[in-house]
Design a protein around this motif. Sequence first.
Motif, mmCIF file in Angstrom:
data_model
loop_
_atom_site.group_PDB
_atom_site.id
_atom_site.type_symbol
_atom_site.label_atom_id
_atom_site.label_comp_id
_atom_site.label_asym_id
_atom_site.label_seq_id
_atom_site.Cartn_x
_atom_site.Cartn_y
_atom_site.Cartn_z
ATOM 1 N N UNK A 2 0.838 -1.194 0.000
ATOM 2 C CA UNK A 2 0.000 0.000 0.000
ATOM 3 C C UNK A 2 0.874 1.244 0.000
ATOM 4 N N UNK A 3 0.660 2.167 -0.931
ATOM 5 C CA UNK A 3 1.408 3.432 -0.889
ATOM 6 C C UNK A 3 1.129 4.167 0.426
ATOM 7 N N UNK A 4 2.166 4.723 1.011
ATOM 8 C CA UNK A 4 2.062 5.342 2.333
ATOM 9 C C UNK A 4 2.397 6.829 2.278
ATOM 10 N N UNK A 5 1.652 7.620 3.038
ATOM 11 C CA UNK A 5 1.950 9.039 3.222
ATOM 12 C C UNK A 5 2.256 9.230 4.695
ATOM 13 N N UNK A 6 3.502 9.547 5.016
ATOM 14 C CA UNK A 6 3.900 9.750 6.405
ATOM 15 C C UNK A 6 3.789 11.245 6.749
ATOM 16 N N UNK A 7 3.096 11.541 7.833
ATOM 17 C CA UNK A 7 2.843 12.932 8.225
ATOM 18 C C UNK A 7 3.587 13.213 9.519
ATOM 19 N N UNK A 163 11.239 1.037 -0.094
ATOM 20 C CA UNK A 163 10.140 1.078 -1.061
ATOM 21 C C UNK A 163 10.335 2.106 -2.161
ATOM 22 N N UNK A 164 11.071 3.161 -1.853
ATOM 23 C CA UNK A 164 11.276 4.219 -2.830
ATOM 24 C C UNK A 164 10.207 5.299 -2.752
ATOM 25 N N UNK A 165 10.459 6.417 -3.444
ATOM 26 C CA UNK A 165 9.570 7.577 -3.386
ATOM 27 C C UNK A 165 8.206 7.311 -3.994
ATOM 28 N N UNK A 166 8.110 6.304 -4.860
ATOM 29 C CA UNK A 166 6.831 6.017 -5.503
ATOM 30 C C UNK A 166 5.885 5.221 -4.611
ATOM 31 N N UNK A 167 6.380 4.787 -3.458
ATOM 32 C CA UNK A 167 5.535 4.033 -2.534
ATOM 33 C C UNK A 167 5.489 4.638 -1.134
ATOM 34 N N UNK A 168 6.263 5.689 -0.903
ATOM 35 C CA UNK A 168 6.270 6.324 0.412
ATOM 36 C C UNK A 168 6.568 7.810 0.247
ATOM 37 N N UNK A 170 6.753 11.696 2.163
ATOM 38 C CA UNK A 170 6.902 12.396 3.433
ATOM 39 C C UNK A 170 6.225 13.768 3.359
ATOM 40 N N UNK A 171 5.279 14.008 4.247
ATOM 41 C CA UNK A 171 4.603 15.306 4.338
ATOM 42 C C UNK A 171 4.855 15.886 5.728
ATOM 43 N N UNK A 172 5.392 17.092 5.771
ATOM 44 C CA UNK A 172 5.825 17.694 7.029
ATOM 45 C C UNK A 172 5.025 18.965 7.295
ATOM 46 N N UNK A 202 15.584 12.145 6.535
ATOM 47 C CA UNK A 202 14.265 12.291 5.909
ATOM 48 C C UNK A 202 14.175 13.644 5.200
ATOM 49 N N UNK A 203 13.979 13.599 3.895
ATOM 50 C CA UNK A 203 13.758 14.795 3.090
ATOM 51 C C UNK A 203 12.264 14.886 2.771
ATOM 52 N N UNK A 204 11.570 15.909 3.283
ATOM 53 C CA UNK A 204 10.130 15.996 3.001
ATOM 54 C C UNK A 204 9.850 16.227 1.523
#
Length: 548
Positions: A2-7, A163-168, A170-172, A202-204
């Motif tokens: 599942x693609x993930x958006x980390x906040x 997973x790479x940027x296409x699956x994860x 980062x939103x800050x 971690x680079x947002x």
Amino acid sequence: MTPLIFVTGGVVSSLGKGIAAASLASILEARGLKVTMMKLDPYINVDPGTMSPFQHGEVYVTDDGAETDLDLGHYERFVRTRLSRKNSVTTGRIYENVIRKERRGDYLGATVQVIPHITDEIRRCIDAATEGFDVALVEIGGTVGDIESLPFLEAIRQVRTERGASKALFMHLTLVPFIGAAGELKTKPTQHSVKELRSIGIQPDVLLCRSEQVIPDGERRKISLFTNVPERAVISVPDVDVLYKIPMGLHRQGLDEIVIDQLGLREKVGPADLHEWEDAVDATVHPDDAVTIAVVGKYVDHQDAYKSVGEALKHGGLRQRTKVTLKWLEAQDLEGSDMSALADVDGILVPGGFGDRGFEGKVLTSQYAREHGVPYFGICYGMQAAVVDYARHVAGLAGANSTENDRQTVHPVIGLITEWRTAAGEVEKRDEKSDLGGTMRLGLQEQRLKPGTLAHQLYGRDVVAERHRHRYEFNNRYRTQLEEAGLVISGKSMDDTLVEVVELPQQVHPWFLACQAHPEFLSTPREGHPLFIGFIAAARARKAARAG
């Protein structure tokens, strides 16, 4: 996967990560995606169930009985996915899981360490909560720079690396403060927050910049240059007068487009249908009516303790274009008073709680509402207060009380099940002790409603399900006596053993209903909840009658 958006959040706490994440989730859901959300909290408590409401705010309860952070309430109010205990994970739960595995021998005698064992367990929990969805948003509690958040941040860094940027993604979320004396917005706190995040790898990809006002393009460009985040991904999130405007504001700035492009979701989405949020905003901004509701509780100086109650009352108003103003009253302050603080309200709600402080004020509130014809809505402890009031002042059971507050009461109309569900001739056991929360009735449970009652009329169904969080129950030994005195038991558990809803006949009182469950947990701004909608309608009728 599942693609993930980390906040994540930076600069200061209480910027609204949960609301921002839930707003993005609502847009993605409106575009046809199956969305879930998750909260990773850095405190060592296993869950917030025994934490003080003054410190932590509301304990939110899910269908499966998990006691969770109040942010899960925001999530469920903004998206239609029903969450569970898998969606709320604390440091305490992570360490508890790892220690249990170590004692069981799962690690084959290895030295158990933060990396890889703690971070692996965090990642396992993320996978378990997000499997089977089109996209998942995972909020990291606390603020970047906090020591306790580091294992979670390291775990999500590992996820992105693998997973790479296409699956994860980062939103800050950061703060861009406005300095009134200088008349300027200051971007330096955001720059430092991102620098702190980058120092741990971690680079947002996206920055949500909270501020008192819209951030001009010049400042957004400056933030972009200093943080290495594309300018289109530097999103302004100014203060708003209506919470439900946030999804539209984020959509206008293209946040959902950024997410969809990076995570490769284009083939799964359609145009955003946000008309329900637009309707909610319109009903809030242009109400046809207004009512004032008194909320009589014991934590009113910290209103987050009643977050879902306050929201559900407003939702009840939204469904009939009515502005709901809340008058917060401390129950303890009403003890020994003339109750004049309740004279100008259109309805009274007594919410849940624990302990004896303020309970007598809640009983007096029930009595006032009952005797003066004011619409009364009791929830959990508010129901128990109503039962005690009725027992004392109508049924003639002097000294009636809950054994939570008086172990030696002569009429324990409210008590632990073990205190009244005893075999014939067996002595009641009122000295039984248990861990706090250890004997709770938690989670979604069905109840059967009595035809012809107010509760049945409002729900429009014979069987309903509500979430519970309480230890003490209506004492069945007093059922017949209280019913003969005029109290209507309109809802009972499916096996007929537990009282769920009580009310007064509508020919006796215009609207008096109290329930043992917590219906506020199932209220949303788009649908509302039948009990809250009915309560606000009754408040409107009382206001109109007084005015006419």
